[in-house]
Design an enzyme around this catalytic site. Sequence first.
Site: not given
Length: 393
Positions: A7, A88, A177, A236, A381
């Site tokens: 990643n 990723r 995601h 956010r 992940e």
Amino acid sequence: MYILSVNSGSSSLKFQMYDMPEEKVLISGTFERIGLENSFYTIKLNGEKVRKEKNLENHEVAVNILIDELVDNKVINSLDEIAGVGHRIVHGGSKYSKSIVLDKNILDDISKLNELAPLHNPANISGVYAFMKKIPNAVQVGCFDTAFHQTLQEDKFRYAVPDLWYEKYGVRKYGFHGMSHKYVSERVMNIINKTKANVIVCHLGNGGSISAVKDGKCIDTTMGFTPNAGIVMGSRSGDIDYGIIPYIMKKTGMSITEVDNELNKKSGLLGISKVSSDSRDLDEKVKENHKPSILAYELYVNSIVGYIAKYYVELGGVDVLCFTAGIGENAPNIRKLIIDKLSCLGIKIDEEKNNECRFGKEGVISSTDSEVLVYVIPTDEEVVIARDTYSLI
Ligand code: ADP
């Protein structure tokens, strides 16, 4: 077969090396502050973590060090032992609905999507080039955060805006995601031993999103054209009335970039509490009866409960509700606030089990008389990337 799961962020690079198909993690690490002062990296091997200060000018330097560490630590004897590297990649647009073997042409094509993910995709891609250069014989694979949501039907992914915005500029819901939602939904279907089930996955981290998964296929998700849509997050805003934006610009004189920054970095739990985007800090404040922190949790929980209810209807009932990521895996207090608001759907919590499921412990947290099973499933992940890379090789 040895596979690296990678990643690459704008100033970081995280990796895990797997022995596949056993999914055994051999070594993992993180390179931080790439291209900045005081850069360093940490390597975890045989349960021991080592930190080294090193000048990391760019991703290429980090990749060279990473490979040297694999050899020096005798994890591999030669570079050819690494069969593949899975990367990723945040945005795959409407085109990439599955992981794919990467070459120069495909990377050029993916680069065309940079405008849709300007902070992430260019960094992801420079990571791929660094590995291509260092280990040219390894198969490079791209795994997209958006891919799992490509099964959304048009009535779910379109916005009711002028058609041209979609046709010409690609304005639609993409969702993010994806690898986490895929991992958790597959894992829980395995646990309950069913191939057909209605699953809701709540990925509650610093960023957060919820998805509705029917028989393994995603039918709706809360993040949209950007990751700012959907539920309230650490910093956010999640969904807001877009009319607020021109109003605040006129009132404050802020530019669109400044407003965008406030909505991404200064809103959510941080914006309301004025304390922190981190739930652990808010927990302390809530104990002191700090009203803004209590309100921040109320807004957070309301936004999550609202989407669970919506997806309950969209799915036509739910078999399993799952919690994952930093808050979903570790914060029983927040899970309880959410589940208590879902009692009219027959969803009930077992408080003892709820309190036990933390720090990576997987398990059921619903009571025996709950009409919906509720699970905590620690996300992974990296293993999704390793699995896809292995299967493409
Ligand atoms: P991201 O990957 O989006 O940066 P994470 O999935 O790591 O985020 O989640 C970060 C959030 O998880 C923070 O709000 C943090 O407070 C929360 N979190 C992480 N660990 C714990 C813990 N042990 N107890 C409570 N909350 C935790």
